[in-house]
Design an enzyme around this catalytic site. Structure first.
Site, PDB file in Angstrom:
ATOM      1  N   HIS A 108       0.062 -12.297   1.520  1.00 43.33           N
ATOM      2  CA  HIS A 108      -0.620 -11.312   0.677  1.00 43.33           C
ATOM      3  C   HIS A 108      -0.607 -11.802  -0.981  1.00 43.33           C
ATOM      4  O   HIS A 108       0.271 -11.652  -1.588  1.00 43.33           O
ATOM      5  CB  HIS A 108       0.162 -10.131   0.707  1.00 43.33           C
ATOM      6  CG  HIS A 108      -0.887  -8.798   0.476  1.00 43.33           C
ATOM      7  ND1 HIS A 108      -0.357  -7.462   0.408  1.00 43.33           N
ATOM      8  CD2 HIS A 108      -1.999  -8.788   0.020  1.00 43.33           C
ATOM      9  CE1 HIS A 108      -1.326  -6.806  -0.055  1.00 43.33           C
ATOM     10  NE2 HIS A 108      -2.431  -7.681  -0.081  1.00 43.33           N
ATOM     11  N   TYR A 126       0.868  -1.020  -0.135  1.00 37.93           N
ATOM     12  CA  TYR A 126       0.018  -0.167  -0.010  1.00 37.93           C
ATOM     13  C   TYR A 126       0.912   1.151   0.051  1.00 37.93           C
ATOM     14  O   TYR A 126       1.252   1.695   1.109  1.00 37.93           O
ATOM     15  CB  TYR A 126      -1.096   0.118   1.153  1.00 37.93           C
ATOM     16  CG  TYR A 126      -1.857  -1.217   1.271  1.00 37.93           C
ATOM     17  CD1 TYR A 126      -2.118  -1.786   0.439  1.00 37.93           C
ATOM     18  CD2 TYR A 126      -2.488  -1.493   2.454  1.00 37.93           C
ATOM     19  CE1 TYR A 126      -2.995  -2.996   0.409  1.00 37.93           C
ATOM     20  CE2 TYR A 126      -3.363  -2.392   2.811  1.00 37.93           C
ATOM     21  CZ  TYR A 126      -3.490  -3.428   1.474  1.00 37.93           C
ATOM     22  OH  TYR A 126      -4.381  -4.554   1.597  1.00 37.93           O
TER      23      TYR A 126
END
Length: 308
Positions: free
Chosen positions: A130, A44
């Site tokens: 992830h 992010y």
């Protein structure tokens, strides 16, 4: 872990910039709203979301809040980015690093060490693999055992996997000893396909973190035609029409589409937290108000029929 969680992608400048002041105020608003679970990832904003979250978390006893981050994308610095932007990642940040897939044990340790430094924390409560969609073998053979060892030594609190699909998450749940899964967009009013995973998690005592409950935007307002984005792409007309039917049903029951979207995910017994992103303090307060507003039980059967 609070039943309403804060998703940190947006304060990593997802799609467009968020100022430092706004990011800090948004995290503060989440705390004031009673949110005590904060999720982030190196992906992010190329580490920006982690840095901002760490800087904005209140100076409170560490046991009063939970933080999760992720491993699988290792950040490698680019010495001369020449002002280029992170176009491929979807974040409005300088491309001063590249993401490299790495689900090796060494990659897990390096990624987590860097995340802790950005967060300014000595440990995280949950580490999620992830998006291992194309990396099942390395993730299960190398990354998972590394996290298992860290959990056994008390370096991390729990192990999880975060994905946009549910079949592989179910494989992790049945083949490993994960504590949690984060499922994005596959248990929603428009796409409840992940229900078999949630049922499996309920039977095994695995916590589900429900993300993407608005399917990228289509379920976020009572005007889906004006926000016709589904899973971060233009929404097909048939899905827009279905969402508009749901708006009318919600209205008859004295509720709203986004309120129902949140409540739908929260009502499954396996869901420990509904994780919502926010760009501003106002969005946080709106999300919290929607989360806490009651939804009539008779609404669900009509909405299920509208989905057909």
């Amino acid at each position: 872990m609070s039943a309403l969680g804060f998703g940190g992608a947006v304060i990593g400048n997802l799609y467009r910039e968020v100022s430092e002041e706004t990011a800090s105020a948004t995290v503060a608003a989440a705390w004031d709203a009673g949110i005590r679970y904060f999720d982030t990832a190196p992906h992010y904003g190329l580490g920006l979301a982690e840095r901002r979250l760490g800087a904005a978390l209140p100076a409170r006893p560490r046991h009063e809040f939970a933080v999760s981050t992720k491993v699988g994308r290792l950040l490698e610095r680019v010495p001369n980015s020449d002002g280029a932007q992170d176009v491929t990642g979807g974040f409005a940040v300088p491309a001063d690093a590249v993401r490299r897939w790495d689900f090796s044990a060494d990659g897990v340790h390096r990624s987590l060490e860097s995340s802790l430094a950005r967060l300014g924390l000595d440990h995280v409560d949950l580490v999620l693999l992830h998006d291992p969609d194309e990396h099942w073998q390395q993730a299960v053979d190398e990354a998972y055992p590394a996290l298992h060892d860290l959990r056994a030594r008390g370096v991390i609190g729990a192990i999880g996997v975060g994905m946009n699909q549910w079949p592989m998450l179910r494989r992790f749940v049945t083949c490993t000893d994960v504590d949690a899964v984060m499922l994005a967009g596959r248990y929603t009013l428009l796409d409840p396909s992940g229900e078999p995973l949630l049922d499996e998690c309920a039977q095994r005592g695995v916590s589900v973190l429900a993300a993407g409950v608005f399917n990228g935007g289509l379920l976020a307002t009572d005007e889906p035609g004006r926000h016709a984005v589904y899973d971060y792409r233009p929404a097909p007309p048939q899905l827009v029409a279905r969402a508009e039917r749901m708006v009318r049903i919600c209205c008859r029951h004295g509720t709203t589409l986004p309120q129902a979207a949140i409540a739908f995910a929260a009502r499954h017994p396996a869901v420990a937290s509904v994780v919502l992103g926010a760009r501003t303090p106002e969005e946080v307060r709106r999300n919290a108000a929607l989360f806490h507003a009651p939804v009539p039980e008779e609404l669900w059967e009509e909405l299920a029929e509208a989905r057909c």
